[in-house]
Write a protein that holds these residues in place. Sequence first.
Motif, PDB file in Angstrom:
ATOM      1  N   HIS A  34       1.944  -3.260  -4.166  1.00  0.00           N
ATOM      2  CA  HIS A  34       0.776  -3.159  -3.287  1.00  0.00           C
ATOM      3  C   HIS A  34       1.018  -3.981  -2.025  1.00  0.00           C
ATOM      4  O   HIS A  34       1.494  -5.109  -2.105  1.00  0.00           O
ATOM      5  CB  HIS A  34      -0.463  -3.727  -3.977  1.00  0.00           C
ATOM      6  N   ILE A  35       0.655  -3.417  -0.885  1.00  0.00           N
ATOM      7  CA  ILE A  35       0.683  -4.120   0.408  1.00  0.00           C
ATOM      8  C   ILE A  35      -0.740  -4.086   0.958  1.00  0.00           C
ATOM      9  O   ILE A  35      -1.291  -3.006   1.173  1.00  0.00           O
ATOM     10  CB  ILE A  35       1.640  -3.442   1.410  1.00  0.00           C
ATOM     11  N   LEU A  64      -0.597 -10.940   5.022  1.00  0.00           N
ATOM     12  CA  LEU A  64      -0.451  -9.864   4.050  1.00  0.00           C
ATOM     13  C   LEU A  64      -0.530 -10.435   2.642  1.00  0.00           C
ATOM     14  O   LEU A  64      -0.104 -11.571   2.411  1.00  0.00           O
ATOM     15  CB  LEU A  64       0.917  -9.189   4.188  1.00  0.00           C
ATOM     16  N   THR A  65      -1.029  -9.642   1.724  1.00  0.00           N
ATOM     17  CA  THR A  65      -0.919  -9.940   0.307  1.00  0.00           C
ATOM     18  C   THR A  65      -0.074  -8.834  -0.297  1.00  0.00           C
ATOM     19  O   THR A  65      -0.358  -7.650  -0.092  1.00  0.00           O
ATOM     20  CB  THR A  65      -2.297 -10.003  -0.380  1.00  0.00           C
ATOM     21  N   ILE A  66       0.977  -9.237  -1.005  1.00  0.00           N
ATOM     22  CA  ILE A  66       1.873  -8.309  -1.676  1.00  0.00           C
ATOM     23  C   ILE A  66       1.773  -8.619  -3.165  1.00  0.00           C
ATOM     24  O   ILE A  66       1.944  -9.773  -3.566  1.00  0.00           O
ATOM     25  CB  ILE A  66       3.343  -8.497  -1.218  1.00  0.00           C
ATOM     26  N   PHE A  67       1.477  -7.602  -3.992  1.00  0.00           N
ATOM     27  CA  PHE A  67       1.459  -7.874  -5.426  1.00  0.00           C
ATOM     28  C   PHE A  67       1.979  -6.704  -6.227  1.00  0.00           C
ATOM     29  O   PHE A  67       2.047  -5.576  -5.758  1.00  0.00           O
ATOM     30  CB  PHE A  67       0.094  -8.361  -5.925  1.00  0.00           C
ATOM     31  N   GLN A  68       2.375  -7.034  -7.465  1.00  0.00           N
ATOM     32  CA  GLN A  68       2.966  -6.049  -8.364  1.00  0.00           C
ATOM     33  C   GLN A  68       2.620  -6.463  -9.789  1.00  0.00           C
ATOM     34  O   GLN A  68       2.804  -7.614 -10.152  1.00  0.00           O
ATOM     35  CB  GLN A  68       4.487  -6.025  -8.126  1.00  0.00           C
ATOM     36  N   TYR A  69       2.066  -5.544 -10.562  1.00  0.00           N
ATOM     37  CA  TYR A  69       1.623  -5.826 -11.925  1.00  0.00           C
ATOM     38  C   TYR A  69       2.572  -5.203 -12.947  1.00  0.00           C
ATOM     39  O   TYR A  69       3.155  -4.149 -12.696  1.00  0.00           O
ATOM     40  CB  TYR A  69       0.229  -5.223 -12.169  1.00  0.00           C
ATOM     41  N   ASN A  70       2.665  -5.822 -14.141  1.00  0.00           N
ATOM     42  CA  ASN A  70       3.479  -5.285 -15.229  1.00  0.00           C
ATOM     43  C   ASN A  70       2.721  -5.335 -16.543  1.00  0.00           C
ATOM     44  O   ASN A  70       2.285  -6.412 -16.959  1.00  0.00           O
ATOM     45  CB  ASN A  70       4.779  -6.092 -15.372  1.00  0.00           C
ATOM     46  N   GLY A  74      -6.084  -0.203   4.870  1.00  0.00           N
ATOM     47  CA  GLY A  74      -4.646  -0.231   5.064  1.00  0.00           C
ATOM     48  C   GLY A  74      -3.865  -0.500   3.790  1.00  0.00           C
ATOM     49  O   GLY A  74      -2.639  -0.597   3.817  1.00  0.00           O
ATOM     50  N   HIS A  75      -4.546  -0.612   2.644  1.00  0.00           N
ATOM     51  CA  HIS A  75      -3.895  -0.872   1.351  1.00  0.00           C
ATOM     52  C   HIS A  75      -2.893   0.253   1.075  1.00  0.00           C
ATOM     53  O   HIS A  75      -3.247   1.410   0.942  1.00  0.00           O
ATOM     54  CB  HIS A  75      -4.962  -0.926   0.271  1.00  0.00           C
ATOM     55  N   THR A  76      -1.629  -0.130   1.007  1.00  0.00           N
ATOM     56  CA  THR A  76      -0.525   0.823   0.874  1.00  0.00           C
ATOM     57  C   THR A  76       0.273   0.499  -0.387  1.00  0.00           C
ATOM     58  O   THR A  76       0.399  -0.662  -0.766  1.00  0.00           O
ATOM     59  CB  THR A  76       0.394   0.740   2.115  1.00  0.00           C
ATOM     60  N   LEU A  77       0.823   1.542  -1.009  1.00  0.00           N
ATOM     61  CA  LEU A  77       1.665   1.386  -2.193  1.00  0.00           C
ATOM     62  C   LEU A  77       3.086   1.830  -1.875  1.00  0.00           C
ATOM     63  O   LEU A  77       3.285   2.781  -1.118  1.00  0.00           O
ATOM     64  CB  LEU A  77       1.133   2.245  -3.344  1.00  0.00           C
ATOM     65  N   MET A 136      12.086  -3.111  -2.425  1.00  0.00           N
ATOM     66  CA  MET A 136      11.748  -4.302  -1.638  1.00  0.00           C
ATOM     67  C   MET A 136      12.101  -4.128  -0.161  1.00  0.00           C
ATOM     68  O   MET A 136      11.373  -4.631   0.706  1.00  0.00           O
ATOM     69  CB  MET A 136      12.404  -5.541  -2.226  1.00  0.00           C
ATOM     70  N   ALA A 137      13.173  -3.410   0.139  1.00  0.00           N
ATOM     71  CA  ALA A 137      13.499  -3.134   1.541  1.00  0.00           C
ATOM     72  C   ALA A 137      12.392  -2.293   2.180  1.00  0.00           C
ATOM     73  O   ALA A 137      11.982  -2.543   3.324  1.00  0.00           O
ATOM     74  CB  ALA A 137      14.843  -2.437   1.650  1.00  0.00           C
ATOM     75  N   THR A 138      11.880  -1.324   1.442  1.00  0.00           N
ATOM     76  CA  THR A 138      10.786  -0.500   1.958  1.00  0.00           C
ATOM     77  C   THR A 138       9.496  -1.308   2.058  1.00  0.00           C
ATOM     78  O   THR A 138       8.748  -1.164   3.028  1.00  0.00           O
ATOM     79  CB  THR A 138      10.595   0.756   1.084  1.00  0.00           C
ATOM     80  N   VAL A 139       9.238  -2.165   1.079  1.00  0.00           N
ATOM     81  CA  VAL A 139       8.048  -3.020   1.149  1.00  0.00           C
ATOM     82  C   VAL A 139       8.083  -3.839   2.437  1.00  0.00           C
ATOM     83  O   VAL A 139       7.086  -3.910   3.166  1.00  0.00           O
ATOM     84  CB  VAL A 139       7.938  -3.944  -0.095  1.00  0.00           C
ATOM     85  N   GLN A 140       9.230  -4.436   2.743  1.00  0.00           N
ATOM     86  CA  GLN A 140       9.317  -5.248   3.955  1.00  0.00           C
ATOM     87  C   GLN A 140       9.069  -4.402   5.207  1.00  0.00           C
ATOM     88  O   GLN A 140       8.289  -4.790   6.091  1.00  0.00           O
ATOM     89  CB  GLN A 140      10.682  -5.923   4.044  1.00  0.00           C
TER      90      GLN A 140
END
Length: 143
Positions: free
Chosen positions: A106-107, A86-92, A42-45, A67-71
């Motif tokens: 990532h969701i 859920l784990t939500i993450f974002q790398y830079n 189910g890992h979604t971007l 962020m609205a779409t992530v939610q």
Amino acid sequence: MTTPYDPDNVFAKILRGEIPAHRVYEDADTLAFMDVMPQAEGHTLVIPKAPSRGLLDAEPASLAAVMATVQRVARAVKTAFEADGLTIFQYNEPAGGQTVFHLHVHILPRHAGVALTGHTGRMADPDRLAEHAARIRTALADG
């Protein structure tokens, strides 16, 4: 100095339809699709349609849309996979773990006691990804 946005990154190619993706949600500003190297079922971007390399160069309106779409998608992922959380993450940037230089979030649905898998570099079975995408689209529709 930050490297400029590369319009030929893999996510830009997905947005242009040059590379296929298992899409689960799309609106005027964002796209959500299955990660082809998932760390959990189910890992979604979620990505913005506006070009940005990462969080630091994205326009505030683009970040708000992402962020609205992530939610919205995270709620559907949690339902579709009967997740405990859920784990939500974002790398830079490379030092932060980013490997595709188009802003993305990532969701991951999580189940108690189940560890995430590492990125092995192996692509998931496309039929399995299609089934996962369908489950998320159903959860979105049931809303």
